[in-house]
Design a protein around this motif. Structure first.
Motif, mmCIF file in Angstrom:
data_model
loop_
_atom_site.group_PDB
_atom_site.id
_atom_site.type_symbol
_atom_site.label_atom_id
_atom_site.label_comp_id
_atom_site.label_asym_id
_atom_site.label_seq_id
_atom_site.Cartn_x
_atom_site.Cartn_y
_atom_site.Cartn_z
ATOM 1 N N ASP A 48 -2.191 10.082 10.084
ATOM 2 C CA ASP A 48 -3.584 9.651 9.971
ATOM 3 C C ASP A 48 -3.632 8.533 8.937
ATOM 4 O O ASP A 48 -2.628 7.870 8.695
ATOM 5 C CB ASP A 48 -4.501 10.825 9.609
ATOM 6 C CG ASP A 48 -4.135 11.497 8.278
ATOM 7 O OD1 ASP A 48 -3.136 11.098 7.643
ATOM 8 O OD2 ASP A 48 -4.860 12.411 7.870
ATOM 9 N N GLY A 49 -4.758 8.266 8.299
ATOM 10 C CA GLY A 49 -4.833 7.187 7.319
ATOM 11 C C GLY A 49 -4.587 5.841 7.981
ATOM 12 O O GLY A 49 -5.198 5.518 8.996
ATOM 13 N N LEU A 50 -3.663 5.063 7.447
ATOM 14 C CA LEU A 50 -3.357 3.736 7.984
ATOM 15 C C LEU A 50 -2.512 3.764 9.249
ATOM 16 O O LEU A 50 -2.453 2.782 9.978
ATOM 17 C CB LEU A 50 -2.616 2.902 6.931
ATOM 18 C CG LEU A 50 -3.406 2.424 5.732
ATOM 19 C CD1 LEU A 50 -2.490 1.697 4.746
ATOM 20 C CD2 LEU A 50 -4.541 1.509 6.166
ATOM 21 N N PHE A 51 -1.849 4.867 9.522
ATOM 22 C CA PHE A 51 -0.902 4.915 10.639
ATOM 23 C C PHE A 51 -1.510 4.518 11.984
ATOM 24 O O PHE A 51 -0.941 3.649 12.671
ATOM 25 C CB PHE A 51 -0.231 6.288 10.746
ATOM 26 C CG PHE A 51 0.709 6.382 11.917
ATOM 27 C CD1 PHE A 51 1.977 5.838 11.837
ATOM 28 C CD2 PHE A 51 0.315 6.974 13.101
ATOM 29 C CE1 PHE A 51 2.851 5.900 12.914
ATOM 30 C CE2 PHE A 51 1.175 7.035 14.185
ATOM 31 C CZ PHE A 51 2.445 6.504 14.095
ATOM 32 N N PRO B 213 0.825 -1.208 0.000
ATOM 33 C CA PRO B 213 0.000 0.000 0.000
ATOM 34 C C PRO B 213 0.866 1.267 0.000
ATOM 35 O O PRO B 213 1.918 1.317 0.649
ATOM 36 C CB PRO B 213 -0.804 -0.126 1.289
ATOM 37 C CG PRO B 213 -0.874 -1.597 1.530
ATOM 38 C CD PRO B 213 0.458 -2.131 1.067
ATOM 39 N N GLU B 214 0.411 2.267 -0.717
ATOM 40 C CA GLU B 214 1.193 3.489 -0.914
ATOM 41 C C GLU B 214 1.684 4.109 0.392
ATOM 42 O O GLU B 214 2.812 4.590 0.471
ATOM 43 C CB GLU B 214 0.369 4.506 -1.700
ATOM 44 C CG GLU B 214 1.158 5.745 -2.068
ATOM 45 C CD GLU B 214 0.377 6.701 -2.947
ATOM 46 O OE1 GLU B 214 0.714 7.892 -2.929
ATOM 47 O OE2 GLU B 214 -0.553 6.264 -3.644
ATOM 48 N N GLU B 215 0.848 4.120 1.425
ATOM 49 C CA GLU B 215 1.251 4.746 2.689
ATOM 50 C C GLU B 215 2.430 4.047 3.346
ATOM 51 O O GLU B 215 3.139 4.640 4.150
ATOM 52 C CB GLU B 215 0.071 4.781 3.667
ATOM 53 C CG GLU B 215 -0.995 5.789 3.278
ATOM 54 C CD GLU B 215 -2.115 5.854 4.300
ATOM 55 O OE1 GLU B 215 -1.829 6.132 5.481
ATOM 56 O OE2 GLU B 215 -3.267 5.609 3.908
ATOM 57 N N TRP B 216 2.637 2.777 3.024
ATOM 58 C CA TRP B 216 3.746 2.031 3.604
ATOM 59 C C TRP B 216 5.050 2.232 2.839
ATOM 60 O O TRP B 216 6.127 2.012 3.392
ATOM 61 C CB TRP B 216 3.418 0.537 3.614
ATOM 62 C CG TRP B 216 2.671 0.061 4.806
ATOM 63 C CD1 TRP B 216 1.435 0.470 5.219
ATOM 64 C CD2 TRP B 216 3.093 -0.929 5.732
ATOM 65 N NE1 TRP B 216 1.066 -0.216 6.331
ATOM 66 C CE2 TRP B 216 2.074 -1.090 6.673
ATOM 67 C CE3 TRP B 216 4.239 -1.716 5.841
ATOM 68 C CZ2 TRP B 216 2.167 -1.995 7.726
ATOM 69 C CZ3 TRP B 216 4.327 -2.619 6.882
ATOM 70 C CH2 TRP B 216 3.302 -2.751 7.815
ATOM 71 N N LEU B 217 4.983 2.607 1.567
ATOM 72 C CA LEU B 217 6.189 2.689 0.749
ATOM 73 C C LEU B 217 7.218 3.622 1.373
ATOM 74 O O LEU B 217 6.889 4.728 1.808
ATOM 75 C CB LEU B 217 5.844 3.136 -0.668
ATOM 76 C CG LEU B 217 4.999 2.154 -1.467
ATOM 77 C CD1 LEU B 217 4.691 2.730 -2.846
ATOM 78 C CD2 LEU B 217 5.679 0.796 -1.591
#
Length: 148
Positions: free
Chosen positions: A110-113, A77-81
């Motif tokens: 925020d988001g997945l964090f 997922p983009e947020e992890w990259l």
């Protein structure tokens, strides 16, 4: 940038903890039952979730046996990259070790964090239980339930 920080004391040797973090059978004991790991720097590890619908690929950027594991997310997922996972294992008193874990360099908090931060806390408990008992109980199980 945001970082997730966790610490756990485990009644096991640093070698036991290191193997639980870096070996397929170790990861399958506490994190996810579907994975491919590497034992050398520059190698890639892949972890699957949600019945193989989601996967993450990490590059092992630093491996110091029984001491440190550093991975950088290069796929998922983009947020992890470009986030980094870091385990520091230090000998404690007797047959214990202290594991400091960081999931670093999130671009936002925020988001997945928040969900990932909470999940890592649970995962550190799973790691502790697996290292202390040797009983596999991965937090994420990808085996589909049989259809009745």
């Amino acid at each position: 940038m945001a970082d997730s920080l966790h610490q756990v004391i485990i009644e096991a040797s640093p070698a036991t903890v290191y193997d639980a973090i870096t070996q397929n059978q170790g990861i399958k004991g506490w994190w996810t039952d579907t994975c491919e790991t590497t034992d050398h720097e520059g190698g890639h590890c892949t972890f699957w979730f949600d019945n193989r619908q989601t996967h993450f690929t990490m590059e092992a950027t630093r491996l110091l046996p029984n001491q440190r594991v550093f991975w950088q997310c290069i796929g998922g997922p983009e947020e992890w990259l470009a986030t980094e996972l870091w385990w520091e294992i230090t000998q404690g008193e007797g047959n214990t070790c202290v594991v400091d874990f960081k999931h670093m360099n999130w671009q936002r908090d925020d988001g997945l964090f928040p969900l990932c931060n909470s999940t890592w806390g649970s995962l550190m408990t799973q790691l502790k239980q697996f290292c202390e008992t040797g009983v596999a109980n991965p937090y994420f199980q990808n085996t589909a339930e049989p259809i009745n």
